[in-house]
Design a protein around this motif. Structure first.
Motif, PDB file in Angstrom:
ATOM      1  N   VAL A 149     -13.442  -1.379   5.973  1.00 47.57           N
ATOM      2  CA  VAL A 149     -12.748  -2.535   4.579  1.00 47.57           C
ATOM      3  C   VAL A 149     -11.934  -1.702   4.095  1.00 47.57           C
ATOM      4  O   VAL A 149     -11.696   0.200   4.875  1.00 47.57           O
ATOM      5  CB  VAL A 149     -13.581  -1.460   3.203  1.00 47.57           C
ATOM      6  CG1 VAL A 149     -12.921  -1.214   2.427  1.00 47.57           C
ATOM      7  CG2 VAL A 149     -14.968  -2.532   2.923  1.00 47.57           C
ATOM      8  N   THR A 150     -10.409  -2.010   4.265  1.00 44.17           N
ATOM      9  CA  THR A 150      -9.468  -0.596   4.165  1.00 44.17           C
ATOM     10  C   THR A 150      -8.432  -0.816   2.518  1.00 44.17           C
ATOM     11  O   THR A 150      -9.541  -1.334   2.115  1.00 44.17           O
ATOM     12  CB  THR A 150      -8.130  -1.880   4.710  1.00 44.17           C
ATOM     13  OG1 THR A 150      -7.985  -2.907   4.151  1.00 44.17           O
ATOM     14  CG2 THR A 150      -8.116  -2.590   6.090  1.00 44.17           C
ATOM     15  N   SER A 151      -8.041   0.232   2.238  1.00 44.39           N
ATOM     16  CA  SER A 151      -7.542   0.589   1.302  1.00 44.39           C
ATOM     17  C   SER A 151      -6.855  -0.728   0.535  1.00 44.39           C
ATOM     18  O   SER A 151      -6.834  -0.617  -0.713  1.00 44.39           O
ATOM     19  CB  SER A 151      -6.021   1.148   1.469  1.00 44.39           C
ATOM     20  OG  SER A 151      -4.997   1.256   1.868  1.00 44.39           O
ATOM     21  N   ALA A 152      -6.183  -1.398   1.148  1.00 42.73           N
ATOM     22  CA  ALA A 152      -5.651  -2.840   0.745  1.00 42.73           C
ATOM     23  C   ALA A 152      -7.067  -4.011  -0.373  1.00 42.73           C
ATOM     24  O   ALA A 152      -6.784  -4.172  -1.494  1.00 42.73           O
ATOM     25  CB  ALA A 152      -4.528  -3.823   1.262  1.00 42.73           C
ATOM     26  N   ARG A 208      -9.604  -2.761  -0.547  1.00 38.43           N
ATOM     27  CA  ARG A 208     -10.238  -1.727  -1.217  1.00 38.43           C
ATOM     28  C   ARG A 208      -9.723  -1.760  -3.154  1.00 38.43           C
ATOM     29  O   ARG A 208     -10.410  -2.611  -4.095  1.00 38.43           O
ATOM     30  CB  ARG A 208     -10.188  -0.373  -1.555  1.00 38.43           C
ATOM     31  CG  ARG A 208     -11.236  -0.085  -2.516  1.00 38.43           C
ATOM     32  CD  ARG A 208     -11.387   1.843  -2.510  1.00 38.43           C
ATOM     33  NE  ARG A 208     -11.741   2.736  -3.168  1.00 38.43           N
ATOM     34  CZ  ARG A 208     -11.421   3.268  -4.412  1.00 38.43           C
ATOM     35  NH1 ARG A 208     -10.229   2.446  -5.087  1.00 38.43           N
ATOM     36  NH2 ARG A 208     -12.048   3.285  -5.508  1.00 38.43           N
ATOM     37  N   GLN A 209      -8.170  -1.665  -3.789  1.00 35.01           N
ATOM     38  CA  GLN A 209      -7.683  -2.771  -4.165  1.00 35.01           C
ATOM     39  C   GLN A 209      -7.862  -4.248  -4.514  1.00 35.01           C
ATOM     40  O   GLN A 209      -7.898  -3.473  -5.543  1.00 35.01           O
ATOM     41  CB  GLN A 209      -6.474  -1.756  -3.821  1.00 35.01           C
ATOM     42  CG  GLN A 209      -5.382  -1.974  -5.575  1.00 35.01           C
ATOM     43  CD  GLN A 209      -6.188  -1.766  -6.591  1.00 35.01           C
ATOM     44  OE1 GLN A 209      -6.216  -0.065  -6.093  1.00 35.01           O
ATOM     45  NE2 GLN A 209      -6.100  -1.540  -7.622  1.00 35.01           N
ATOM     46  N   ALA A 210      -7.329  -4.698  -4.081  1.00 30.78           N
ATOM     47  CA  ALA A 210      -8.052  -6.124  -4.281  1.00 30.78           C
ATOM     48  C   ALA A 210      -9.055  -6.506  -4.629  1.00 30.78           C
ATOM     49  O   ALA A 210      -9.805  -7.393  -5.554  1.00 30.78           O
ATOM     50  CB  ALA A 210      -7.716  -7.335  -2.943  1.00 30.78           C
ATOM     51  N   ALA A 211     -10.363  -5.395  -4.473  1.00 30.02           N
ATOM     52  CA  ALA A 211     -11.538  -5.797  -4.849  1.00 30.02           C
ATOM     53  C   ALA A 211     -11.915  -5.315  -5.634  1.00 30.02           C
ATOM     54  O   ALA A 211     -13.087  -5.588  -6.719  1.00 30.02           O
ATOM     55  CB  ALA A 211     -12.770  -5.365  -3.798  1.00 30.02           C
ATOM     56  N   LYS A 212     -10.908  -4.433  -6.353  1.00 31.09           N
ATOM     57  CA  LYS A 212     -11.930  -3.774  -7.587  1.00 31.09           C
ATOM     58  C   LYS A 212     -12.014  -4.938  -8.885  1.00 31.09           C
ATOM     59  O   LYS A 212     -12.456  -4.373  -9.522  1.00 31.09           O
ATOM     60  CB  LYS A 212      -9.891  -2.846  -8.413  1.00 31.09           C
ATOM     61  CG  LYS A 212     -10.594  -1.731  -7.635  1.00 31.09           C
ATOM     62  CD  LYS A 212      -9.342  -0.560  -7.938  1.00 31.09           C
ATOM     63  CE  LYS A 212      -9.191   0.676  -7.431  1.00 31.09           C
ATOM     64  NZ  LYS A 212      -8.284   1.614  -7.863  1.00 31.09           N
ATOM     65  N   ALA A 228     -15.874  -4.860  -1.669  1.00 27.51           N
ATOM     66  CA  ALA A 228     -14.869  -5.004  -0.817  1.00 27.51           C
ATOM     67  C   ALA A 228     -15.735  -5.874   0.912  1.00 27.51           C
ATOM     68  O   ALA A 228     -15.181  -6.551   1.046  1.00 27.51           O
ATOM     69  CB  ALA A 228     -13.742  -4.116  -0.543  1.00 27.51           C
ATOM     70  N   SER A 229     -16.807  -5.221   0.709  1.00 26.30           N
ATOM     71  CA  SER A 229     -17.598  -4.871   2.391  1.00 26.30           C
ATOM     72  C   SER A 229     -17.436  -6.314   1.824  1.00 26.30           C
ATOM     73  O   SER A 229     -17.803  -7.406   3.063  1.00 26.30           O
ATOM     74  CB  SER A 229     -18.605  -4.450   2.410  1.00 26.30           C
ATOM     75  OG  SER A 229     -19.152  -4.341   1.449  1.00 26.30           O
ATOM     76  N   ILE A 230     -18.544  -6.364   1.394  1.00 27.66           N
ATOM     77  CA  ILE A 230     -19.343  -8.354   0.722  1.00 27.66           C
ATOM     78  C   ILE A 230     -18.225  -9.269   1.034  1.00 27.66           C
ATOM     79  O   ILE A 230     -17.957 -10.446   1.672  1.00 27.66           O
ATOM     80  CB  ILE A 230     -19.778  -8.342  -0.571  1.00 27.66           C
ATOM     81  CG1 ILE A 230     -21.144  -7.446   0.226  1.00 27.66           C
ATOM     82  CG2 ILE A 230     -21.117  -9.890  -0.847  1.00 27.66           C
ATOM     83  CD1 ILE A 230     -22.032  -7.448  -1.252  1.00 27.66           C
TER      84      ILE A 230
END
Length: 481
Positions: free
Chosen positions: A360-363, A365-369, A349-351
């Motif tokens: 990075v927010t929780s949303a 992070r989830q979207a980046a999976k 998510a950071s990249i």
């Protein structure tokens, strides 16, 4: 009949193991007859053939007759089979014929078992087959239990979604100058002729077209559209929202509502053990045609405990695919990140979002999976930011990338890949293209990682949990792997 059934159930309970073709079907019937599924071990000749075949056999090639023919064994009794298939009522078939038909069925299954047992031992596949068979009674029990919908929530959410869908349909039709979102022809003309989107291409650079030569407007293709104007971007945003609402209603909510009305919200499905090429489970719906896997996360709160005062629990394998890839690739950096507790999804998510890991927010992070695991499965295409991440992943975890490249070279040479646990996957059509691309690369990267995580490890955990729950006031209602 009740006495005979009781004797049969007792015999099965005390047997070392039971041989059957498509054992899960038989176990479902035996459970209704009183069999404690935790007392039985099966050898399923359907599963054994599936294991021996790797990814070579479709389900229709795994029927008992097909298996017997493949191994040069005498076929089943064909006359009665043809009569039943032709619609002749079973009571109209002479009893002596039926007995001989059933006896030959049992004999044939036993003969097939003896051949498969030798082949499994020769191929080093006994443990793989045993694991699959251990899962079978557990899956039967889950199918029997089903899941319970919260009908009050279903009623409320369905009404809300119907309003949202009608609103989005009107907005989309207005945006598209009256073109219907449900008409492929009208959407194709609006998207490619009016909005002037570029037609997406496949990995070879060929346009993604239908059999008739027109640009495809399937969901997968539309997801690849790249907007370059504000009007195109507005269309994509509106079309995505409409598609999600349409899917929510037609695939789930309306069916959930029907289940509540006709079955009190008790939803049942079946697990298919021998369908996918990767050997993952798949699922099919029964009366209401809702399968138990790949449910949208938003629907989890729509289910409740069946009994008052009970709770629903959930367990998952933390970053399991990544851990498996680290193991298979013997990647020191990946192993170090796992031991140190590094959150790979936050790193992704950071990249993708151009921020630090701490921001990075929780949303996010989830979207980046999905992007985290895409390089594990050979993914390379995407937005410039996604491609930057994929390149960063391969650089950071170079041993994983190197191992996957070696798998591909092995398949190019041998036309199959033998996994660490013994299962073989076959790609006989693998070839080197003029561009340097090796066909089937995505599947070759994907299968070992996905299979080790979700086909081998998760089912073992599932069976262990199921047996340990035997004396608890609890039961399993689903597995999504």
């Amino acid at each position: 009949h009740h006495i005979l059934l009781a004797e049969m159930v007792d015999d099965i309970s005390t047997a070392d193991f039971v041989v059957a073709h498509n054992a899960k079907f038989e176990l479902g019937w035996l459970k209704r007859c009183g069999l404690n599924l935790r007392t039985v071990v099966v050898f399923d000749t359907l599963i054994a053939e599936y294991v021996l075949g790797g990814n070579r056999f479709a389900l229709y090639e795994l029927g008992l007759d097909a298996c017997l023919t493949r191994h040069g064994l005498p076929a089943k009794e064909s006359t009665v089979a043809a009569m039943i298939k032709g619609g002749v009522p079973v009571p109209d078939i002479p009893e002596s014929w039926l007995l001989r038909y059933c006896e030959r069925d049992v004999e044939a299954t036993g003969e097939l078992f003896l051949v498969q047992r030798e082949l499994l031992a020769k191929g080093g596949l006994e443990a793989v087959n045993y694991q699959r068979c251990l899962v079978t009674p557990c899956l039967t029990d889950i199918e029997f239990n089903g899941m319970q919908l919260d009908c009050d929530i279903i009623d409320e959410r369905t009404k809300e979604e119907e309003i949202t869908y009608a609103k989005l349909t009107n907005e989309l039709q207005s945006f598209c100058a009256g073109a219907s979102p449900a008409s492929p022809k009208q959407m194709r003309e609006f998207i490619f002729d009016t909005l002037k989107f570029r037609v997406p291409t496949d990995y070879k650079g060929d346009l993604l077209l239908t059999a008739s030569g027109n640009p495809s407007v399937s969901s997968d293709v539309l997801a690849q559209l790249v907007p370059t104007t504000k009007r195109q971007a507005a269309f994509m945003s509106l079309r995505t929202a409409w598609s999600e609402s349409h899917s929510n209603l037609t695939k789930y909510l309306r069916k959930f509502q029907e289940c509540c009305e006709l079955a009190g919200g008790h939803l049942r499905g079946v697990f298919n053990q021998c369908v996918t090429r990767t050997h993952r489970l798949s699922s099919s719906g029964l009366q209401f045609r809702v399968q138990f896997q790949n449910l949208n996360r938003r629907f989890k709160p729509y289910f409740r405990s069946r009994h008052s005062g009970w709770l629903i629990g959930e367990a998952d394998g933390a970053q399991l695919e990544f851990r498996v890839a680290a193991h298979l690739g013997t990647d020191g950096r990946a192993l170090q990140d796992i031991v140190s507790g590094r959150d790979v999804h936050k790193y992704t998510a950071s990249i993708l979002n151009g921020c630090t890991v701490e921001e990075v927010t929780s949303a996010q992070r989830q979207a980046a999976k999905t992007d985290t695991f895409k390089p594990l499965y050979g993914g390379t295409s995407g937005t410039p930011t996604q491609q930057l991440y994929y390149a960063s992943f391969k650089e950071r975890y170079h041993s994983i990338a190197s191992s996957q490249q070696k798998w591909t070279q092995q398949v190019l040479r041998d036309k199959y890949l033998r996994t660490e646990w013994g299962l073989r996957y076959y790609w006989p059509d693998t070839r080197l293209c003029a561009s340097g691309y090796i066909t089937n690369t995505t599947n070759i990267y994907n299968y070992p990682v996905q299979a080790f995580a979700t086909v081998e490890i998760i089912p073992i955990a599932l069976v262990c949990a199921w047996h340990r729950m035997a004396h608890m006031e609890s039961f399993l209602v689903n597995t999504v792997h």
